[in-house]
Motif scaffolding. Structure first.
Motif, PDB file in Angstrom:
ATOM      1  N   ASP A  89       0.826  -1.216   0.000  1.00 15.93           N
ATOM      2  CA  ASP A  89       0.000   0.000   0.000  1.00 15.93           C
ATOM      3  C   ASP A  89       0.858   1.264   0.000  1.00 15.93           C
ATOM      4  O   ASP A  89       0.634   2.193   0.781  1.00 15.93           O
ATOM      5  CB  ASP A  89      -0.950   0.012   1.202  1.00 15.93           C
ATOM      6  CG  ASP A  89      -2.002  -1.068   1.113  1.00 15.93           C
ATOM      7  OD1 ASP A  89      -2.277  -1.530  -0.013  1.00 15.93           O
ATOM      8  OD2 ASP A  89      -2.556  -1.447   2.168  1.00 15.93           O
ATOM      9  N   GLN A  91       3.699   1.863   1.136  1.00 15.59           N
ATOM     10  CA  GLN A  91       4.365   2.113   2.402  1.00 15.59           C
ATOM     11  C   GLN A  91       5.446   1.057   2.603  1.00 15.59           C
ATOM     12  O   GLN A  91       5.299  -0.087   2.178  1.00 15.59           O
ATOM     13  CB  GLN A  91       3.337   2.051   3.543  1.00 15.59           C
ATOM     14  CG  GLN A  91       3.781   2.698   4.801  1.00 15.59           C
ATOM     15  CD  GLN A  91       2.652   2.756   5.823  1.00 15.59           C
ATOM     16  OE1 GLN A  91       1.649   2.074   5.687  1.00 15.59           O
ATOM     17  NE2 GLN A  91       2.825   3.562   6.833  1.00 15.59           N
ATOM     18  N   TRP A  93       7.480  -1.561   4.795  1.00 13.32           N
ATOM     19  CA  TRP A  93       7.253  -2.419   5.958  1.00 13.32           C
ATOM     20  C   TRP A  93       8.501  -3.252   6.215  1.00 13.32           C
ATOM     21  O   TRP A  93       9.155  -3.707   5.272  1.00 13.32           O
ATOM     22  CB  TRP A  93       6.058  -3.346   5.727  1.00 13.32           C
ATOM     23  CG  TRP A  93       4.763  -2.600   5.615  1.00 13.32           C
ATOM     24  CD1 TRP A  93       4.294  -1.935   4.530  1.00 13.32           C
ATOM     25  CD2 TRP A  93       3.798  -2.420   6.635  1.00 13.32           C
ATOM     26  NE1 TRP A  93       3.089  -1.363   4.808  1.00 13.32           N
ATOM     27  CE2 TRP A  93       2.754  -1.642   6.093  1.00 13.32           C
ATOM     28  CE3 TRP A  93       3.692  -2.841   7.958  1.00 13.32           C
ATOM     29  CZ2 TRP A  93       1.631  -1.279   6.822  1.00 13.32           C
ATOM     30  CZ3 TRP A  93       2.571  -2.481   8.690  1.00 13.32           C
ATOM     31  CH2 TRP A  93       1.563  -1.707   8.130  1.00 13.32           C
ATOM     32  N   ARG A 113       1.286  -4.635  19.811  1.00 18.55           N
ATOM     33  CA  ARG A 113      -0.172  -4.477  19.650  1.00 18.55           C
ATOM     34  C   ARG A 113      -0.585  -3.012  19.788  1.00 18.55           C
ATOM     35  O   ARG A 113      -1.542  -2.573  19.160  1.00 18.55           O
ATOM     36  CB  ARG A 113      -0.912  -5.335  20.663  1.00 18.55           C
ATOM     37  CG  ARG A 113      -1.006  -6.790  20.273  1.00 18.55           C
ATOM     38  CD  ARG A 113      -2.044  -7.527  21.097  1.00 18.55           C
ATOM     39  NE  ARG A 113      -1.965  -7.221  22.517  1.00 18.55           N
ATOM     40  CZ  ARG A 113      -1.304  -7.965  23.426  1.00 18.55           C
ATOM     41  NH1 ARG A 113      -0.691  -9.055  23.045  1.00 18.55           N
ATOM     42  NH2 ARG A 113      -1.269  -7.613  24.685  1.00 18.55           N
ATOM     43  N   GLY A 116      -1.098  -0.742  16.741  1.00 20.00           N
ATOM     44  CA  GLY A 116      -2.354  -0.782  15.985  1.00 20.00           C
ATOM     45  C   GLY A 116      -2.138  -1.207  14.549  1.00 20.00           C
ATOM     46  O   GLY A 116      -1.568  -2.252  14.255  1.00 20.00           O
ATOM     47  N   SER A 117      -2.594  -0.347  13.626  1.00 20.43           N
ATOM     48  CA  SER A 117      -2.523  -0.696  12.204  1.00 20.43           C
ATOM     49  C   SER A 117      -1.105  -0.576  11.644  1.00 20.43           C
ATOM     50  O   SER A 117      -0.873  -0.888  10.485  1.00 20.43           O
ATOM     51  CB  SER A 117      -3.465   0.202  11.402  1.00 20.43           C
ATOM     52  OG  SER A 117      -3.025   1.542  11.506  1.00 20.43           O
ATOM     53  N   GLU A 118      -0.153  -0.144  12.459  1.00 18.73           N
ATOM     54  CA  GLU A 118       1.239  -0.046  12.024  1.00 18.73           C
ATOM     55  C   GLU A 118       1.975  -1.378  12.192  1.00 18.73           C
ATOM     56  O   GLU A 118       3.153  -1.481  11.887  1.00 18.73           O
ATOM     57  CB  GLU A 118       1.973   1.043  12.814  1.00 18.73           C
ATOM     58  CG  GLU A 118       1.335   2.407  12.743  1.00 18.73           C
ATOM     59  CD  GLU A 118       1.276   2.944  11.319  1.00 18.73           C
ATOM     60  OE1 GLU A 118       2.238   2.741  10.561  1.00 18.73           O
ATOM     61  OE2 GLU A 118       0.250   3.548  10.961  1.00 18.73           O
ATOM     62  N   TYR A 119       1.252  -2.399  12.705  1.00 20.73           N
ATOM     63  CA  TYR A 119       1.821  -3.737  12.906  1.00 20.73           C
ATOM     64  C   TYR A 119       0.792  -4.737  12.407  1.00 20.73           C
ATOM     65  O   TYR A 119      -0.303  -4.839  12.935  1.00 20.73           O
ATOM     66  CB  TYR A 119       2.120  -3.942  14.393  1.00 20.73           C
ATOM     67  CG  TYR A 119       2.598  -5.320  14.768  1.00 20.73           C
ATOM     68  CD1 TYR A 119       3.810  -5.807  14.303  1.00 20.73           C
ATOM     69  CD2 TYR A 119       1.852  -6.125  15.606  1.00 20.73           C
ATOM     70  CE1 TYR A 119       4.257  -7.068  14.658  1.00 20.73           C
ATOM     71  CE2 TYR A 119       2.295  -7.388  15.975  1.00 20.73           C
ATOM     72  CZ  TYR A 119       3.497  -7.850  15.501  1.00 20.73           C
ATOM     73  OH  TYR A 119       3.938  -9.096  15.852  1.00 20.73           O
ATOM     74  N   LEU A 120       1.112  -5.445  11.339  1.00 21.04           N
ATOM     75  CA  LEU A 120       0.146  -6.386  10.758  1.00 21.04           C
ATOM     76  C   LEU A 120       0.850  -7.486   9.981  1.00 21.04           C
ATOM     77  O   LEU A 120       2.062  -7.453   9.790  1.00 21.04           O
ATOM     78  CB  LEU A 120      -0.845  -5.645   9.847  1.00 21.04           C
ATOM     79  CG  LEU A 120      -0.314  -4.754   8.725  1.00 21.04           C
ATOM     80  CD1 LEU A 120       0.030  -5.547   7.491  1.00 21.04           C
ATOM     81  CD2 LEU A 120      -1.361  -3.721   8.383  1.00 21.04           C
ATOM     82  N   TRP A 128       4.732 -11.057   9.891  1.00 20.61           N
ATOM     83  CA  TRP A 128       4.365  -9.921  10.723  1.00 20.61           C
ATOM     84  C   TRP A 128       5.372  -8.818  10.448  1.00 20.61           C
ATOM     85  O   TRP A 128       6.581  -9.050  10.465  1.00 20.61           O
ATOM     86  CB  TRP A 128       4.395 -10.296  12.195  1.00 20.61           C
ATOM     87  CG  TRP A 128       3.207 -11.082  12.623  1.00 20.61           C
ATOM     88  CD1 TRP A 128       3.103 -12.426  12.721  1.00 20.61           C
ATOM     89  CD2 TRP A 128       1.931 -10.546  12.998  1.00 20.61           C
ATOM     90  NE1 TRP A 128       1.848 -12.777  13.132  1.00 20.61           N
ATOM     91  CE2 TRP A 128       1.104 -11.641  13.325  1.00 20.61           C
ATOM     92  CE3 TRP A 128       1.414  -9.260  13.092  1.00 20.61           C
ATOM     93  CZ2 TRP A 128      -0.216 -11.477  13.732  1.00 20.61           C
ATOM     94  CZ3 TRP A 128       0.110  -9.109  13.505  1.00 20.61           C
ATOM     95  CH2 TRP A 128      -0.701 -10.207  13.821  1.00 20.61           C
ATOM     96  N   SER A 131       5.312  -0.997  10.078  1.00 16.10           N
ATOM     97  CA  SER A 131       5.447   0.045   9.064  1.00 16.10           C
ATOM     98  C   SER A 131       6.585   0.985   9.442  1.00 16.10           C
ATOM     99  O   SER A 131       7.119   0.947  10.553  1.00 16.10           O
ATOM    100  CB  SER A 131       4.152   0.830   8.927  1.00 16.10           C
ATOM    101  OG  SER A 131       3.946   1.603  10.092  1.00 16.10           O
ATOM    102  N   GLY A 134       5.557   2.978  12.408  1.00 20.24           N
ATOM    103  CA  GLY A 134       5.570   2.130  13.611  1.00 20.24           C
ATOM    104  C   GLY A 134       6.990   1.881  14.087  1.00 20.24           C
ATOM    105  O   GLY A 134       7.269   1.872  15.286  1.00 20.24           O
TER     106      GLY A 134
END
Length: 179
Positions: A89, A91, A93, A113, A116-120, A128, A131, A134
């Motif tokens: 996306d 970005q 990672w 955790r 948030g959405s900066e770790y997926l 895992w 970003s 993050g």
């Protein structure tokens, strides 16, 4: 072309000489025929040493290529640790598995955790990852105080001044580089 033709000629000559020496020693004494073969081993060694070495060097080179081809030009290294970069996306990672040996103290699950959405989990690679923003939070927590680890300061400087600008400039140097 001459090298390809020379190899069978060398084999035929060695076999002929070995057979002649074997027959000579066999005619002297039937039990001495094998001594003739041992004597011709020197000839075989002289003629095929380079070919045998080249064969093993090719095998070694092919094994290195097979083991490292997927990494070739697709990772960065800091203090002997591989660090991969992914594009997802638009970005950058970084896999958490590549960061864990470098982060002092290591990032805990709770801390990750909280990103948030900066770790997926990246969908295309199923790893895992954190970003870029993050990672900035993780590094800020480890380098903001006066007792920051020198390696962490070096790692942050390397990321911000060398690795990340280079990945932005040359996206094909990431694992999933944009073409």
């Amino acid at each position: 072309m001459a090298g390809n033709l020379l190899f069978p000629i060398k084999i035929i000559c060695c076999l002929g000489i070995s057979w002649a020496v074997y027959r000579f020693f066999y005619s002297i004494d039937p039990n001495a025929g094998l001594i003739g073969l041992v004597i011709t081993l020197f000839l075989w060694g002289q003629l095929f040493a380079k070919d045998v070495l080249n064969f093993f060097l090719r095998v070694k080179h092919q094994a290195e290529y097979d083991a490292l081809a997927c990494w070739n030009g697709r990772y960065y290294e800091f203090d002997g640790h591989h660090v991969r970069f992914y594009f997802h996306d638009e970005q950058i990672w970084i896999p958490i598995a590549d960061l864990k040996p470098l982060l002092k103290p290591q990032a805990g699950e709770r801390e990750l955790r909280l990103l948030g959405s900066e770790y997926l989990i990246l969908p295309e690679s199923r790893v895992w990852a954190v970003s870029e923003s993050g990672l900035d939070v993780l590094l800020k927590n480890r380098t903001a105080h006066r007792r920051a680890d020198y390696q962490m300061i070096r790692f942050k400087r390397w990321l911000m001044q060398q690795a990340l600008p280079n990945v932005r400039r040359l996206p094909h140097s990431s694992v999933t580089g944009r073409e």
